[in-house]
Scaffold this motif. Structure first.
Motif, PDB file in Angstrom:
ATOM      1  N   PRO A   1       1.389   8.319 -10.869  1.00 24.24           N
ATOM      2  CA  PRO A   1       0.146   7.781 -11.443  1.00 24.24           C
ATOM      3  C   PRO A   1       0.190   7.587 -12.952  1.00 24.24           C
TER       4      PRO A   1
ATOM      5  N   SER B   1       0.828  -1.205   0.000  1.00 22.10           N
ATOM      6  CA  SER B   1       0.000   0.000   0.000  1.00 22.10           C
ATOM      7  C   SER B   1       0.863   1.256   0.000  1.00 22.10           C
ATOM      8  N   GLN B   2       1.927   1.243   0.805  1.00 26.66           N
ATOM      9  CA  GLN B   2       2.823   2.399   0.858  1.00 26.66           C
ATOM     10  C   GLN B   2       3.556   2.596  -0.468  1.00 26.66           C
TER      11      GLN B   2
ATOM     12  N   ALA C   1       2.472   1.630  -3.435  1.00 26.18           N
ATOM     13  CA  ALA C   1       1.502   2.094  -4.430  1.00 26.18           C
ATOM     14  C   ALA C   1       1.244   3.589  -4.302  1.00 26.18           C
ATOM     15  N   SER C   2       1.195   4.078  -3.073  1.00 26.03           N
ATOM     16  CA  SER C   2       0.936   5.504  -2.861  1.00 26.03           C
ATOM     17  C   SER C   2       2.128   6.364  -3.267  1.00 26.03           C
ATOM     18  N   SER C   3       3.299   5.725  -3.440  1.00 23.35           N
ATOM     19  CA  SER C   3       4.506   6.463  -3.807  1.00 23.35           C
ATOM     20  C   SER C   3       4.801   6.398  -5.302  1.00 23.35           C
TER      21      SER C   3
END
Length: 317
Positions: free
Chosen positions: A142, A134-135, A137-139
């Motif tokens: 996009p 999750s961490q 992916a957030s980094s």
């Protein structure tokens, strides 16, 4: 982002192979939350006995009378999954979930310098893995799905201690004009194509690719063969970028666009600039030094009106 399994290791009971099963029975009764007991010889793990397996075997016909006074080595599983405590969560998770159904939920054994260090439950491992994913992916950027600034910073911070490294700061020249003339949708495709080129080439060198933002990228390789990789990037990029222009602009070799003062001018086609900083020519005490050198070299690159690369070799002479 790397989290090591040593960061989430848990205490575990360990016994020698000749420990009587009557003692194992008492240990499980005294420690109701213990899922498995590790069997060690000279403090090196050689097996594991899980609560489920233990009581299934004792509960079989004649099992109690046959095993209760005998050593645990008769019941233990010798097929165990061991990792050094510095193993990444991601690597450990992949191998743990690749086990057969009979071992899938067994604790993972952790060693340090070959000695028993502790265990990790599958529940703890998967929860941590999900958090890491999750961490990560957030980094990610996009648009390109490449690591963004937080992960890039971690890699750069670690560079001064690397035996060999070359860091490539990469950006596209005249990209704003391309966006103005062809639109943001096609501009995004150019960025994605650049990311794909960098990934494909860096993969050959086990390198890291990050997307700083916009048309700025970074590539890190743990080698000094930057001439080869830079030449390859430039060759493939220059071939690819031609497919993003119409025949008229390709023939001219430029587009007509307004500059910041509103005056029409000839703007060259998009090219790629690479500032290469390597510890082949200079030892760096900090990541800030690396970034400062790259900034200086990048300005030199931008002054050249075609795809090019320059290294810090010139600054170190």
């Amino acid at each position: 982002m790397k989290i090591e399994i040593g960061d989430i290791v848990e205490f575990a009971i360990s016994v020698s192979p000749d420990t009587a099963n009557s003692e194992i029975d008492q240990l499980f009764k005294d420690n109701i939350h213990t899922h498995g007991i590790v069997i060690t010889k000279g403090n090196k793990p050689v097996g594991i006995i899980t609560r489920t397996d233990f009581y299934q075997k004792l509960g079989s016909l004649y099992g109690y009378n046959l095993y209760i006074s005998r050593p645990v080595s008769l019941l233990m599983k010798e097929s165990i999954l061991c990792f050094d405590y510095q193993t990444s969560i991601i690597d450990a998770s992949e191998k743990a979930m690749d086990r057969g159904s009979n071992e899938l939920y067994d604790d993972i054994i952790v060693t340090r310098d070959g000695q028993f260090y502790g265990v990790i439950s599958i529940r703890s491992l998967l929860m941590t893995f999900a958090s890491v994913q999750s961490q990560v992916a957030s980094s990610l950027n996009p648009l390109t799905k490449l690591p963004g600034n937080r992960i890039i910073d971690e890699y750069i911070q670690a560079l001064p201690s690397a035996e060999k490294f070359t860091i490539l700061y990469i950006d596209l020249d005249h990209f704003k004009t391309y966006n103005d003339v062809y639109g943001f949708a096609k501009g995004d495709r150019v960025i994605q194509e650049t990311a794909s080129i960098l990934q494909a080439i860096a993969r050959q060198y086990q390198g890291f690719v990050g997307h700083i933002g916009g048309d700025d990228f970074i590539v890190i390789i743990y080698d000094w063969e930057f001439d080869t990789i830079c030449d390859e990037i430039i060759t493939i990029f220059d071939q690819s970028i031609s497919t993003f222009y119409n025949p008229e602009h390709l023939e001219l070799g430029y587009v007509i666009a307004e500059n910041r003062n509103g005056i029409l001018e000839e703007v060259p086609l998009v090219s790629i600039s690479i500032a290469a900083v390597s510890n082949q020519f200079k030892n760096f005490d900090s990541s800030d030094d690396i970034v400062n050198y790259a900034t200086i070299i990048k300005k030199e690159c931008k002054a050249i009106k075609c795809s090019c690369f320059i290294s810090n070799e010139l600054l170190c002479k």
